[in-house]
Design an enzyme around this catalytic site. Structure first.
Site, PDB file in Angstrom:
ATOM      1  N   ARG A  75      42.716  14.741 106.065  1.00  0.00           N
ATOM      2  CA  ARG A  75      41.816  14.622 107.307  1.00  0.00           C
ATOM      3  C   ARG A  75      42.358  13.674 108.453  1.00  0.00           C
ATOM      4  O   ARG A  75      43.206  12.947 108.132  1.00  0.00           O
ATOM      5  CB  ARG A  75      40.436  13.740 106.771  1.00  0.00           C
ATOM      6  CG  ARG A  75      39.719  14.703 105.745  1.00  0.00           C
ATOM      7  CD  ARG A  75      38.316  14.048 105.071  1.00  0.00           C
ATOM      8  NE  ARG A  75      38.707  12.876 104.362  1.00  0.00           N
ATOM      9  CZ  ARG A  75      38.803  11.773 104.555  1.00  0.00           C
ATOM     10  NH1 ARG A  75      38.602  11.297 105.826  1.00  0.00           N
ATOM     11  NH2 ARG A  75      39.323  10.852 103.531  1.00  0.00           N
ATOM     12  N   TYR A 217      42.837  22.358 107.685  1.00  0.00           N
ATOM     13  CA  TYR A 217      43.055  21.759 106.062  1.00  0.00           C
ATOM     14  C   TYR A 217      41.778  21.082 105.651  1.00  0.00           C
ATOM     15  O   TYR A 217      41.262  20.347 106.573  1.00  0.00           O
ATOM     16  CB  TYR A 217      44.284  20.763 105.967  1.00  0.00           C
ATOM     17  CG  TYR A 217      44.624  20.570 104.819  1.00  0.00           C
ATOM     18  CD1 TYR A 217      45.274  21.459 103.949  1.00  0.00           C
ATOM     19  CD2 TYR A 217      44.481  19.211 104.199  1.00  0.00           C
ATOM     20  CE1 TYR A 217      45.597  21.049 102.484  1.00  0.00           C
ATOM     21  CE2 TYR A 217      44.684  18.963 102.710  1.00  0.00           C
ATOM     22  CZ  TYR A 217      45.555  20.024 101.908  1.00  0.00           C
ATOM     23  OH  TYR A 217      45.914  19.669 100.667  1.00  0.00           O
ATOM     24  N   GLY A 218      41.361  21.329 104.478  1.00  0.00           N
ATOM     25  CA  GLY A 218      40.462  20.442 103.907  1.00  0.00           C
ATOM     26  C   GLY A 218      39.223  20.170 104.593  1.00  0.00           C
ATOM     27  O   GLY A 218      38.498  20.863 105.408  1.00  0.00           O
ATOM     28  N   GLY A 219      38.759  18.928 104.609  1.00  0.00           N
ATOM     29  CA  GLY A 219      37.815  18.269 105.158  1.00  0.00           C
ATOM     30  C   GLY A 219      37.647  18.643 106.809  1.00  0.00           C
ATOM     31  O   GLY A 219      36.568  18.637 107.504  1.00  0.00           O
ATOM     32  N   LYS A 226      32.854  17.320 104.311  1.00  0.00           N
ATOM     33  CA  LYS A 226      32.550  15.996 104.724  1.00  0.00           C
ATOM     34  C   LYS A 226      31.619  16.268 105.996  1.00  0.00           C
ATOM     35  O   LYS A 226      30.850  15.347 106.314  1.00  0.00           O
ATOM     36  CB  LYS A 226      33.982  15.593 105.204  1.00  0.00           C
ATOM     37  CG  LYS A 226      34.955  15.312 103.856  1.00  0.00           C
ATOM     38  CD  LYS A 226      34.312  14.606 102.847  1.00  0.00           C
ATOM     39  CE  LYS A 226      35.218  14.203 101.728  1.00  0.00           C
ATOM     40  NZ  LYS A 226      34.717  13.669 100.817  1.00  0.00           N
ATOM     41  N   HIS A 246      28.677   9.720  99.211  1.00  0.00           N
ATOM     42  CA  HIS A 246      29.998  10.227  99.012  1.00  0.00           C
ATOM     43  C   HIS A 246      30.116   9.712  97.440  1.00  0.00           C
ATOM     44  O   HIS A 246      30.668   8.551  96.897  1.00  0.00           O
ATOM     45  CB  HIS A 246      30.981   9.513  99.860  1.00  0.00           C
ATOM     46  CG  HIS A 246      32.326   9.970  99.561  1.00  0.00           C
ATOM     47  ND1 HIS A 246      33.483   9.040 100.067  1.00  0.00           N
ATOM     48  CD2 HIS A 246      32.891  11.099  99.077  1.00  0.00           C
ATOM     49  CE1 HIS A 246      34.643   9.901  99.724  1.00  0.00           C
ATOM     50  NE2 HIS A 246      34.151  10.747  99.100  1.00  0.00           N
ATOM     51  N   SER A 268      37.996   7.816  98.773  1.00  0.00           N
ATOM     52  CA  SER A 268      38.756   9.015  98.568  1.00  0.00           C
ATOM     53  C   SER A 268      39.849   8.563  97.727  1.00  0.00           C
ATOM     54  O   SER A 268      40.477   7.815  97.753  1.00  0.00           O
ATOM     55  CB  SER A 268      39.374   9.556  99.999  1.00  0.00           C
ATOM     56  OG  SER A 268      38.220   9.740 100.781  1.00  0.00           O
ATOM     57  N   CYS A 270      40.074   7.630  94.672  1.00  0.00           N
ATOM     58  CA  CYS A 270      40.040   6.497  93.780  1.00  0.00           C
ATOM     59  C   CYS A 270      39.627   7.028  92.251  1.00  0.00           C
ATOM     60  O   CYS A 270      38.982   6.218  91.473  1.00  0.00           O
ATOM     61  CB  CYS A 270      38.919   5.691  94.260  1.00  0.00           C
ATOM     62  SG  CYS A 270      39.569   4.484  95.302  1.00  0.00           S
ATOM     63  N   THR A 273      36.720  12.368  90.760  1.00  0.00           N
ATOM     64  CA  THR A 273      36.654  13.777  90.058  1.00  0.00           C
ATOM     65  C   THR A 273      37.212  13.292  88.551  1.00  0.00           C
ATOM     66  O   THR A 273      36.640  13.843  87.586  1.00  0.00           O
ATOM     67  CB  THR A 273      37.955  14.669  90.454  1.00  0.00           C
ATOM     68  OG1 THR A 273      37.754  14.791  91.807  1.00  0.00           O
ATOM     69  CG2 THR A 273      37.990  15.873  89.799  1.00  0.00           C
ATOM     70  N   ASP A 293      32.046  14.881  94.322  1.00  0.00           N
ATOM     71  CA  ASP A 293      32.185  14.310  95.621  1.00  0.00           C
ATOM     72  C   ASP A 293      31.047  13.911  96.282  1.00  0.00           C
ATOM     73  O   ASP A 293      30.879  12.844  96.953  1.00  0.00           O
ATOM     74  CB  ASP A 293      33.237  15.293  96.204  1.00  0.00           C
ATOM     75  CG  ASP A 293      33.787  14.547  97.594  1.00  0.00           C
ATOM     76  OD1 ASP A 293      34.355  13.449  97.275  1.00  0.00           O
ATOM     77  OD2 ASP A 293      33.957  15.268  98.365  1.00  0.00           O
ATOM     78  N   ARG A 385      46.154  19.744  97.081  1.00  0.00           N
ATOM     79  CA  ARG A 385      44.869  19.765  96.537  1.00  0.00           C
ATOM     80  C   ARG A 385      44.723  21.215  95.606  1.00  0.00           C
ATOM     81  O   ARG A 385      45.440  22.054  95.787  1.00  0.00           O
ATOM     82  CB  ARG A 385      43.691  19.812  97.610  1.00  0.00           C
ATOM     83  CG  ARG A 385      43.647  18.680  98.385  1.00  0.00           C
ATOM     84  CD  ARG A 385      42.890  17.635  97.824  1.00  0.00           C
ATOM     85  NE  ARG A 385      42.797  16.533  98.775  1.00  0.00           N
ATOM     86  CZ  ARG A 385      41.544  15.651  98.952  1.00  0.00           C
ATOM     87  NH1 ARG A 385      40.507  15.982  98.026  1.00  0.00           N
ATOM     88  NH2 ARG A 385      41.657  14.469  99.604  1.00  0.00           N
ATOM     89  N   TYR A 511      40.739   5.868  83.149  1.00  0.00           N
ATOM     90  CA  TYR A 511      40.155   7.329  82.396  1.00  0.00           C
ATOM     91  C   TYR A 511      39.233   7.206  81.417  1.00  0.00           C
ATOM     92  O   TYR A 511      38.322   6.695  81.383  1.00  0.00           O
ATOM     93  CB  TYR A 511      41.514   8.033  81.822  1.00  0.00           C
ATOM     94  CG  TYR A 511      42.682   8.082  83.081  1.00  0.00           C
ATOM     95  CD1 TYR A 511      42.434   8.657  84.485  1.00  0.00           C
ATOM     96  CD2 TYR A 511      43.800   7.123  83.080  1.00  0.00           C
ATOM     97  CE1 TYR A 511      43.269   8.760  85.410  1.00  0.00           C
ATOM     98  CE2 TYR A 511      44.617   7.250  84.154  1.00  0.00           C
ATOM     99  CZ  TYR A 511      44.492   7.878  85.329  1.00  0.00           C
ATOM    100  OH  TYR A 511      45.295   8.131  86.506  1.00  0.00           O
ATOM    101  N   GLY A 512      39.535   7.948  80.124  1.00  0.00           N
ATOM    102  CA  GLY A 512      38.641   8.170  79.316  1.00  0.00           C
ATOM    103  C   GLY A 512      38.128   6.776  78.562  1.00  0.00           C
ATOM    104  O   GLY A 512      37.016   6.750  78.201  1.00  0.00           O
TER     105      GLY A 512
HETATM  106  C1  OXD Z   1      38.207  12.822 100.487  1.00  0.00           C
HETATM  107  C2  OXD Z   1      37.832  14.360  99.949  1.00  0.00           C
HETATM  108  O1  OXD Z   1      39.198  12.932 101.176  1.00  0.00           O
HETATM  109  O2  OXD Z   1      37.173  14.471  98.842  1.00  0.00           O
HETATM  110  O3  OXD Z   1      37.217  12.131 100.099  1.00  0.00           O
HETATM  111  O4  OXD Z   1      38.663  15.070 100.240  1.00  0.00           O
HETATM  112 MN    MN Z   2      35.774  12.758  98.965  1.00  0.00          MN
END
Ligand code: OXD
Ligand code: MN
Length: 603
Positions: A75, A217-219, A226, A246, A268, A270, A273, A293, A385, A511-512
């Site tokens: 982005r 690309y992406g967002g 976004k 978000h 983003s 962090c 997912t 997200d 991604r 994680y877990g």
């Molecule tokens: C972000 C994404 O950048 O979800 O937050 O792609």
């Molecule tokens: Mn995001």
């Protein structure tokens, strides 16, 4: 363009037909294709992209690799605009240009920009089609890559047009890669985009309109995500009394089968997912995914906030995703997945740093060049991604498409903070939680192109790049939401930090093991957790969280302690640097929370 290249519109929606004609007159594509969202359409486009050398078929079933231009990998926040009528309404954290000025600059760029290309019209729904919470958008794009990604990330097609009907409202989203082709010219397998200073990701909130130019690309280009689901939706949500955030959404079930729904806002990259798909290390507990997200939340008739995931797929950061860190994501990307900017093995599989396996050589990096072990450049771009259907996630919750949404019990805020912020703190009440959300900060990652990785930036509610209006008004909106229902019906609010470091190493394994923290949060929602009041909020007692094997009692005590010195420094930074940004728009409730915190820390 000749009129015979204009395919008949499969809709009687006059506004839509008029808009498509207007855009095609301006951008002058060779042909127009109305997308129906079918598998055959997806297959045809992918086939064309393979033929053009843009997509590389992989050994994973129906999966493809794309490599973007090195200038078009994330982005572009400094080219993203909230073009409200008044500058004040975009606020201090957004770029603003007066709408007519921005439109006139962009019209010049759009003029003839689709020459030599196909213009695709993509009707899509954010949220289950027909849900009260869902919104319809239509993206016009000259990128087949965008169409295929939109197929995965949103609900595309004829059913959307049926729902739209003759007079239904939609959010127009105009996108071009900004690379017209001359007579006889082709992309020749090269990712088309415009130079950085010609890229514009523009939002016109009063008109509910999105114009994006120059990036594929992406967002920047998948405009449902976004641009629509956060920037435009947040401004709509403020007007209409709901929330576009978000946030991931997960379902947590305890060993007795009791469940809680938890939303979490992290900046983003962090680990949203990973948390959404977490595999608990504590026996008998289960996490299922509703979204990873974005959450749209509206009050239900019962006075509780109900959330839907407006998306239909995951656009996840690949590097760092492994069988250890996120086995559910790894299972989600076994087939029907688009990979962007990952590395390619000789047997046509994918690889990235942190995948948990040794690379198989020869390996081709994301530039398409041979990559050798020990290279000072990563083989996969740090913001590489995967785009995968949410339905392929083994942990997907059965209610993930429930048009009524799921009732939210708790909301977490967090970021990557190597010190000061403890593992978990609960807000005493709604306004205290809004204060926590307003001071979120995180070490910068690779999700945005124009920021310096490694430094901490404040990212209130993880919405800094995504809030479609004045962030001070957004804080007030959060305060107001807390007044719309009784306190017992509001979600409980928490501040978490999995990223505490000591001597440069993470203390908490994450994680877990984060399930141990989720368990405490669950217990707090039930009123059964072991907790104590502290200067910064409600915290677990020392024996409230079971220790993972990597963490000693001493270490846990350390990351659950109130670091008074650290918080006083934090407070100073908020008072002197962060809150003044919002001027008169800063709600008095937040000033009050800050004073209260100072008093608590000093008493
Ligand atoms: C972000 C994404 O950048 O979800 O937050 O792609
Ligand atoms: Mn995001």
């Amino acid at each position: 363009m000749n009129s015979n290249t204009l395919s008949p519109a499969p809709t009687k929606n006059k506004k839509l037909i008029f808009w498509v004609e207007e855009v095609s007159a301006m951008t002058q594509p060779d042909q127009i294709i109305w997308c129906d969202g079918s598998q055959s359409e997806y297959n045809r486009l992918i086939h064309e992209l393979v033929e053009q050398g843009m997509a590389i078929p992989l050994k994973r079933e129906n999966s493809y690799l794309f490599r973007t231009d090195p200038s078009d990998v994330a982005r572009v926040e400094n080219r993203t605009y909230i073009s409200s009528l008044k500058k004040e309404d975009a606020g201090p954290t957004n770029n603003w240009v007066e709408p007519e000025e921005l439109k006139s600059t962009m019209r010049e760029l759009y003029n003839g920009c689709m020459k030599g290309r196909t213009m695709y019209v993509i009707p899509f729904s954010m949220g289950p089609i027909g849900s009260d919470i869902a919104k319809i958008g239509v993206e016009i794009t000259d990128s087949a890559y965008v169409v295929t990604n939109m197929h995965i990330m949103t609900r595309v097609g004829s059913k959307v047009l049926e729902t739209l009907g003759e007079t239904g409202e939609f959010i127009p989203c105009l996108h071009s890669v900004g690379k017209p082709l001359k007579e006889g010219e082709s992309d020749d397998g090269k990712w088309p985009c415009a130079p950085l200073d010609k890229k514009y990701i523009s939002h016109f909130p009063e008109e509910r309109l999105i114009w994006s130019y120059g990036s594929g690309y992406g967002g920047n280009a998948l405009l449902g995500k976004k641009c629509l689901a956060l920037r435009i939706a947040s401004s709509l949500a403020k007007e209409e009394g709901w929330m576009a955030e978000h946030m991931l959404i997960l379902k947590l079930t305890n060993p007795s089968g009791l469940r809680k729904y938890i939303a979490a806002a992290f900046p983003s990259a962090c680990g949203k997912t990973n948390l959404a798909m977490l595999v608990p290390t504590i026996p008998g507990w289960k996490v299922e995914t509703v979204g990873d997200d974005i959450a749209w939340m509206k009050f239900g008739a019962d006075g509780r906030l109900r959330a839907i995931n407006p998306e239909a797929g995951f656009f996840g950061v690949a590097p760092g995703t492994s069988e250890d860190s996120n086995p559910n994501a790894m299972a989600s990307i076994k087939s029907n997945t688009i990979f962007s900017n990952v590395a390619l093995t000789a047997d046509k599989d994918i690889w990235w740093e942190g995948m948990g396996t040794e690379p198989k050589f020869p390996l081709t990096d994301w530039h398409g060049k041979d990559w050798k072990q020990g290279s000072d450049q990563p083989a996969a771009h740090p913001n590489a991604r995967f785009t995968a259907p949410a339905s392929q996630c083994p942990a997907i919750a059965s209610e993930w498409e429930d048009p009524n949404g799921v009732p939210i019990d708790a909301i977490l805020f967090g970021g990557r903070r190597p010190n000061t912020i403890p593992l978990v703190t609960q807000a005493r009440d709604w306004n205290h939680g809004v204060f926590m959300g307003s001071i979120v900060g995180s070490e910068i990652t690779a999700a945005a192109l124009d920021l310096k990785a490694g430094t901490v930036r404040r990212d209130p509610f993880a919405m800094l790049p995504f809030c479609g209006y004045n962030m001070g008004d957004y804080f007030q909106h959060w305060i107001n939401i807390g007044k719309k229902t009784s306190a017992d019906k509001l979600p409980k609010l928490f501040f978490v930090n999995w990223f505490r470091k000591k001597d440069g190493k993470f203390v908490w394994p994450g994680y877990g093991e984060n399930s141990r923290v989720l368990k405490w949060i669950f217990e707090q929602c039930e009123g059964l957790g072991k907790s104590k009041d502290t200067a910064i909020g409600i915290m677990p007692t020392e024996d409230a969280i079971d220790l993972p094997k990597e963490v000693s009692a001493e270490q846990l005590k350390d990351i659950l302690a109130v670091d008074t010195e650290g918080w006083l420094a934090e407070l100073k930074d908020i008072r002197e640097n962060h809150y003044p940004i919002f001027g008169d728009k800063l709600p008095s409730e937040l000033k009050h929370e800050l004073d209260k915190l100072e008093k608590n820390l000093k008493s």
